[in-house]
Design an enzyme around this catalytic site. Sequence first.
Site, PDB file in Angstrom:
ATOM      1  N   SER A 189      44.264  23.935  14.011  1.00 25.16           N
ATOM      2  CA  SER A 189      45.646  24.331  14.302  1.00 25.16           C
ATOM      3  C   SER A 189      46.441  23.285  15.071  1.00 25.16           C
ATOM      4  CB  SER A 189      45.647  25.648  15.072  1.00 25.16           C
ATOM      5  OG  SER A 189      44.928  25.501  16.269  1.00 25.16           O
ATOM      6  N   HIS A 217      44.178  29.553   9.478  1.00 19.90           N
ATOM      7  CA  HIS A 217      45.376  28.826   9.044  1.00 19.90           C
ATOM      8  C   HIS A 217      45.294  28.384   7.578  1.00 19.90           C
ATOM      9  CE1 HIS A 217      47.652  28.510  12.801  1.00 19.90           C
ATOM     10  NE2 HIS A 217      46.492  28.416  13.416  1.00 19.90           N
ATOM     11  N   LYS A 248      48.552  35.960  10.448  1.00 21.33           N
ATOM     12  CA  LYS A 248      49.326  34.749  10.176  1.00 21.33           C
ATOM     13  C   LYS A 248      50.005  34.863   8.811  1.00 21.33           C
ATOM     14  CE  LYS A 248      47.060  31.983  13.619  1.00 21.33           C
ATOM     15  NZ  LYS A 248      45.690  31.926  14.083  1.00 21.33           N
TER      16      LYS A 248
HETATM   17  C1  LIG Z   1      44.928  32.523  15.179  1.00 22.27           C
HETATM   18  C2  LIG Z   1      43.491  32.262  15.052  1.00 22.27           C
HETATM   19  C3  LIG Z   1      42.536  33.243  15.360  1.00 22.27           C
HETATM   20  C4  LIG Z   1      42.916  34.567  15.971  1.00 22.27           C
HETATM   21  O1  LIG Z   1      43.438  35.437  15.029  1.00 22.27           O
HETATM   22  P1  LIG Z   1      44.179  36.772  15.526  1.00 22.27           P
HETATM   23  O2  LIG Z   1      44.271  37.594  14.299  1.00 22.27           O
HETATM   24  O3  LIG Z   1      45.501  36.359  16.065  1.00 22.27           O
HETATM   25  O4  LIG Z   1      43.316  37.401  16.581  1.00 22.27           O
HETATM   26  C5  LIG Z   1      41.209  32.949  15.148  1.00 22.27           C
HETATM   27  N1  LIG Z   1      40.826  31.732  14.677  1.00 22.27           N
HETATM   28  C6  LIG Z   1      41.713  30.764  14.403  1.00 22.27           C
HETATM   29  C7  LIG Z   1      41.228  29.453  13.868  1.00 22.27           C
HETATM   30  C8  LIG Z   1      43.071  30.988  14.591  1.00 22.27           C
HETATM   31  O5  LIG Z   1      43.945  30.021  14.314  1.00 22.27           O
END
Ligand SMILES: *Cc1c(COP(=O)(O)O)cnc(C)c1O
Length: 401
Positions: A189, A217, A248
Site C-alpha cells: 500500500s 489492494h 476497499k
Molecule cells: C486495508 C488492509 C487491510 C485491512 O482491511 P479492513 O477491511 O479495512 O480491515 C488488511 N490488509 C491490507 C494489506 C490492507 O491494505
Amino acid sequence: MNSEFDTLIQSLKDQGLYKKYHVVESAQGAYLTLGNKKYLNLCSNNYLGLASDDRLRQAAIEAIRQLGVGTTSVRALIGTNTLHVELEKKLAAFKHAQDALVLTGGYLANMAVVQTLLDKEDIVFSDELNHASIVDAIKLSGVINKYIYKHCDCSDLQRQIEEARPIWSSTKGNGEPRRILIVSDGVFSMDGDIAPVPELVTIADEIGALLMIDDAHGEGVLGDHGRGVVDHFGLHGRVAIEVGTLSKAFGVMGGFVTGDAGLIDYLRQKARQFLFTNALSIPDTAALIAAVDILSASDTEVKRLWENANYLKKELQDAGFDTGLSETPIIPVMLGDEATAKLFAEELFKRRVMATPIVFPMVAKGTARLRLQPSAIHTKEDVRMGIEMIKEVREVLSSRT
Ligand SMILES: *Cc1c(COP(=O)(O)O)cnc(C)c1O
C-alpha cells in the site's frame, strides 16, 4: 484533570505524530465535501466507486426493508442469514476458489487465518513491509519461529528458509510436523508494487509451505474483472490462502478468506475472529452481493480505474515526478523529506485536492511521499485538474526555497 494520557498526547504532538482526522460531510465519491467545501478525492480506497454506487444503495435499502438491519448474533448461532451464504458462494465463484469465508474486516481475516493455523512451534516467513494486520496476527498466534524477509526479495527469503531448515524439518514436541506459512501482501500500500507471487508459489511448493496472500489492494483492481493478484499471474489453485477486504474496491466493509473447502470449513469451525464476533449487518451483506454481481458481470469499472491510473502516472512521470515502484493504481510521488511531503499535501488541500502524505514511521525516513489513488469514477478532466494542481504546488514550493 491532567491524566497520564494527556502527557502521552502532548508527547505525540511534540514529535509531530499526532493525527488530526478529517470529517467528511458527503458520500464517498470523486469529490468529498469537508467544511462545506468540495475537494477532489485522490486518496481513497474506493477504487471502483462502489462505495456510493446506486446499485449497492438500492440493494442495501431493499434488504433493510425485508430483513431489517442487525444480525443480532455470531454466525455460529443465529447470525447467519441466507445473504451471508449467498455472498460467500458468489465470492468463491468470483475468485475461482472452492469456498469463501466472510468476516467483518480484512484485519480480522488476517488474524483469523494466522492465529487459527499457527501455534508457537510452527514457523512463519513474512515480507518486511506486510500490512500491520499481518504483523499483529503473527504476534497474536504466539509463533516463536518468525522470519522477516527483505521486501519482495526471494533470494533473502530462500536464504532465511535455509537458515531455518533445522527448525522446519524437525517435528514439534508432540511429534507432529511443523506448519510453515509464507505470507505476503499482494499489492503493497505504500509503494503500489506487486509481490513476486509466482516465485513465492515455487518456493512454498518446494518446502511444503502454505502460501498466504493478503490482496486487500489487489481485489477489484488486478486481474480479469478485478479478480486479484492470483488471477493477474494466472495462478488459480496454486496459492493456498487468499485474504481480501470488502472495504476497499468492494466499497462496503468486511473481509474474506478464499481457499480449498477443507481450509475454509476448518476456519469456520475454529477461527476466534469468526466465532466470537457478530455477523456482518444485513445492508452491508446485501450491498456486497450487489458489488460482487457487478464485478462478475462487467469489467467496465476496472478498465476505467486503470485508464485513470495510467493517465495520472504517465502525466506525472512526463512532468518529471518520481512515481517510485508503482505498478498499480496506488501512485506514490516520491518527495524524500518528511516536511516537504506534509507541506505538499497541505498546499494541495488549499487548492481543494486531497492526497495522503506518507511519512516516517509509515515508511523509512527520507522516503516521504504523497500517495495518490485515483478511482474509476473520476473523469479524465478530474484527473487532469489534479495533475495541474500537483505541478502548481511543486512550482510554489520550489520558488520558496
Ligand atoms: C486495508 C488492509 C487491510 C485491512 O482491511 P479492513 O477491511 O479495512 O480491515 C488488511 N490488509 C491490507 C494489506 C490492507 O491494505
